[in-house]
Design a protein around this motif. Structure first.
Motif, PDB file in Angstrom:
ATOM      1  N   LEU A  38       0.818  -1.217   0.000  1.00 47.32           N
ATOM      2  CA  LEU A  38       0.000   0.000   0.000  1.00 47.32           C
ATOM      3  C   LEU A  38       0.856   1.273   0.000  1.00 47.32           C
ATOM      4  CD1 LEU A  38      -2.927   0.866  -0.107  1.00 47.32           C
ATOM      5  CD2 LEU A  38      -2.982   0.847   2.393  1.00 47.32           C
ATOM      6  N   PRO A  39       1.937   1.359   0.819  1.00 50.93           N
ATOM      7  CA  PRO A  39       2.794   2.567   0.732  1.00 50.93           C
ATOM      8  C   PRO A  39       3.418   2.740  -0.653  1.00 50.93           C
ATOM      9  CG  PRO A  39       3.212   1.391   2.780  1.00 50.93           C
ATOM     10  CD  PRO A  39       2.335   0.495   1.953  1.00 50.93           C
ATOM     11  N   GLY A  63      -2.038   6.620   4.047  1.00 53.25           N
ATOM     12  CA  GLY A  63      -2.524   5.299   3.683  1.00 53.25           C
ATOM     13  C   GLY A  63      -3.727   5.338   2.753  1.00 53.25           C
ATOM     14  N   ILE A  64      -4.688   4.454   3.039  1.00 53.18           N
ATOM     15  CA  ILE A  64      -5.860   4.319   2.175  1.00 53.18           C
ATOM     16  C   ILE A  64      -6.684   5.601   2.154  1.00 53.18           C
ATOM     17  CG2 ILE A  64      -7.295   3.369   4.024  1.00 53.18           C
ATOM     18  CD1 ILE A  64      -7.397   2.204   0.377  1.00 53.18           C
ATOM     19  N   VAL A  69      -9.148  10.189  -0.744  1.00 54.14           N
ATOM     20  CA  VAL A  69      -9.431  11.621  -0.877  1.00 54.14           C
ATOM     21  C   VAL A  69      -8.728  12.197  -2.101  1.00 54.14           C
ATOM     22  CG1 VAL A  69      -9.359  13.864   0.267  1.00 54.14           C
ATOM     23  CG2 VAL A  69      -9.682  11.807   1.619  1.00 54.14           C
ATOM     24  N   GLY A  70      -7.478  11.785  -2.322  1.00 50.54           N
ATOM     25  CA  GLY A  70      -6.736  12.295  -3.478  1.00 50.54           C
ATOM     26  C   GLY A  70      -7.424  11.947  -4.794  1.00 50.54           C
ATOM     27  N   GLU A 337      -5.438  -3.187   1.159  1.00 52.51           N
ATOM     28  CA  GLU A 337      -5.749  -2.867   2.557  1.00 52.51           C
ATOM     29  C   GLU A 337      -6.317  -4.097   3.277  1.00 52.51           C
ATOM     30  OE1 GLU A 337      -5.215  -0.203   4.225  1.00 52.51           O
ATOM     31  OE2 GLU A 337      -6.697   0.047   5.818  1.00 52.51           O
ATOM     32  N   TYR A 338      -7.135  -4.872   2.558  1.00 46.45           N
ATOM     33  CA  TYR A 338      -7.779  -6.052   3.159  1.00 46.45           C
ATOM     34  C   TYR A 338      -7.027  -7.356   2.846  1.00 46.45           C
ATOM     35  CZ  TYR A 338     -11.684  -3.033   4.316  1.00 46.45           C
ATOM     36  OH  TYR A 338     -12.457  -2.027   4.830  1.00 46.45           O
ATOM     37  N   ASN A 339      -5.804  -7.228   2.295  1.00 50.10           N
ATOM     38  CA  ASN A 339      -4.949  -8.395   2.007  1.00 50.10           C
ATOM     39  C   ASN A 339      -5.627  -9.425   1.117  1.00 50.10           C
ATOM     40  OD1 ASN A 339      -2.699  -7.557   3.630  1.00 50.10           O
ATOM     41  ND2 ASN A 339      -3.904  -8.083   5.447  1.00 50.10           N
TER      42      ASN A 339
END
Length: 351
Positions: A38-39, A63-64, A69-70, A337-339
């Motif tokens: 994720l990073p 993070g997420i 937002v971006g 995020e949820y693997n």
């Protein structure tokens, strides 16, 4: 954009759309992102057309949340930029198309409020690209109940449908029927705009009818999976080109998947859509079917945008492609995020 008359504004905007499409993230980059953390994905996105938003928001989010937002900020800004360069002869069609974001934003706020989500979290995923601008959406977020939100929209286009359907949505705990009614109203308005006598309306109408056909087909596959009955009729959208609601209702009673797909194939002469139907004769999940039909729609829009280069289609084709780029990036980020396994994330990507 100030029109100077003649074809010049249309050539200009068509050229700008080609330039923008060339900057969209290609398939191979999505596949590369699937193997990132994720990073790493955040850094990758920050090196693309989303750099400005990621840089501006980096001190407030991480993070997420930073990605969410971006992406939302970038998409809303891009839509507003497109409106600025759209020739006056086409702007009504683009505005008509963008009103779907009013539906999505209002339902996101209503669902969030019902579920007790904080206003700040809801705001992260809103895309102020329709008639309801950022200030209006902020006021809606500040209301303390779904009833107050709908009351404040009573004089807007969405108002009557929201008022008529809110009680049932709250009572059943599902906004699906209300959402469907809002989209049916939207398509009625878009067809009316297309037939309003503005030059280029026929091309816009063809696009809307194709979208209605594909939306109804997607819904029919969902209804088949849910073994829905006569109530399907209320959920189908009138106004499609290849399929009437009565024809779709007849198709909904066909139990065999092969016979159902054969009935659908008989309604089209498009070899590419027939090829999609052939693929759909295999047992597939609903989201796989949605991805296949969406890919077909984007491919058709790209083809038609070249055929009608000086119409609204190059603009709409780009707006749809940009929307799915953001959807793909969100799917990858959320999946990481949820693997989730890469294969599962990839199955949701439109590329």
């Amino acid at each position: 954009m100030a029109d100077v008359g003649g074809p010049a504004p249309y050539i200009y905007v068509s050229t700008r759309m080609r330039v923008r499409k060339a900057k969209l993230i290609p398939r191979e980059e999505y596949l590369r992102m699937l193997n990132m953390s994720l990073p790493e994905i955040t850094r990758f996105i920050g090196e693309t057309e989303y750099k400005k938003e990621i840089d501006e928001l980096g001190s407030s989010f991480s993070g997420i949340n930073l990605i969410e937002v971006g992406l939302s900020w970038n998409l809303a800004k891009e839509y507003q930029e497109i409106l600025k360069i759209t020739p006056s002869g086409l702007i009504r069609f683009v505005q008509s198309y963008l009103r779907r974001w009013d539906i999505q934003n209002v339902l996101t706020i209503l669902r969030g409020k019902v579920q007790g989500v904080k206003a700040g979290k809801i705001k992260e995923v809103l895309i102020p690209a329709g008639e309801l601008d950022k200030n209006v959406l902020d006021r809606l977020l500040g209301e303390d109940s779904p009833e107050r939100i709908v009351e404040s929209l009573k004089d807007r286009r969405l108002g009557p449908v929201l008022s008529a359907g809110l009680h049932e949505a709250l009572e059943t705990g599902s906004f699906a029927k209300l959402e469907n009614e809002l989209y049916k109203q939207l398509y009625v308005q878009m067809i009316s705009d297309a037939k309003g006598g503005i030059k280029g309306g026929n091309v816009f109408l063809n696009y809307i009818q194709m979208e209605i056909d594909l939306r109804n087909l997607m819904n029919l596959f969902r209804f088949r999976a849910a073994h829905a009955g006569e109530e399907i009729r209320d959920l189908l959208v009138p106004g499609g080109k290849a399929f009437t609601v009565d024809e779709l209702m007849r198709m909904s009673t066909i139990e065999s998947l092969d016979e159902f797909v054969d009935a659908a194939k008989k309604k089209t002469r498009d070899p590419e859509l027939v090829a999609v139907f052939d693929e759909l004769q295999q047992q597939r999940s609903i989201h796989e079917i949605e991805v296949m039909l969406t890919k077909f729609e984007l491919k058709q829009m790209e083809r038609l945008s070249k055929l009608y280069a000086f119409s609204v289609l190059p603009i709409l084709a780009y707006l749809e492609m940009k929307k799915y780029e953001v959807a793909n990036l969100r799917a990858i980020a959320r999946g990481k995020e949820y693997n989730l396994p890469n294969e599962r994330i990839q199955s949701y990507l439109v590329m």
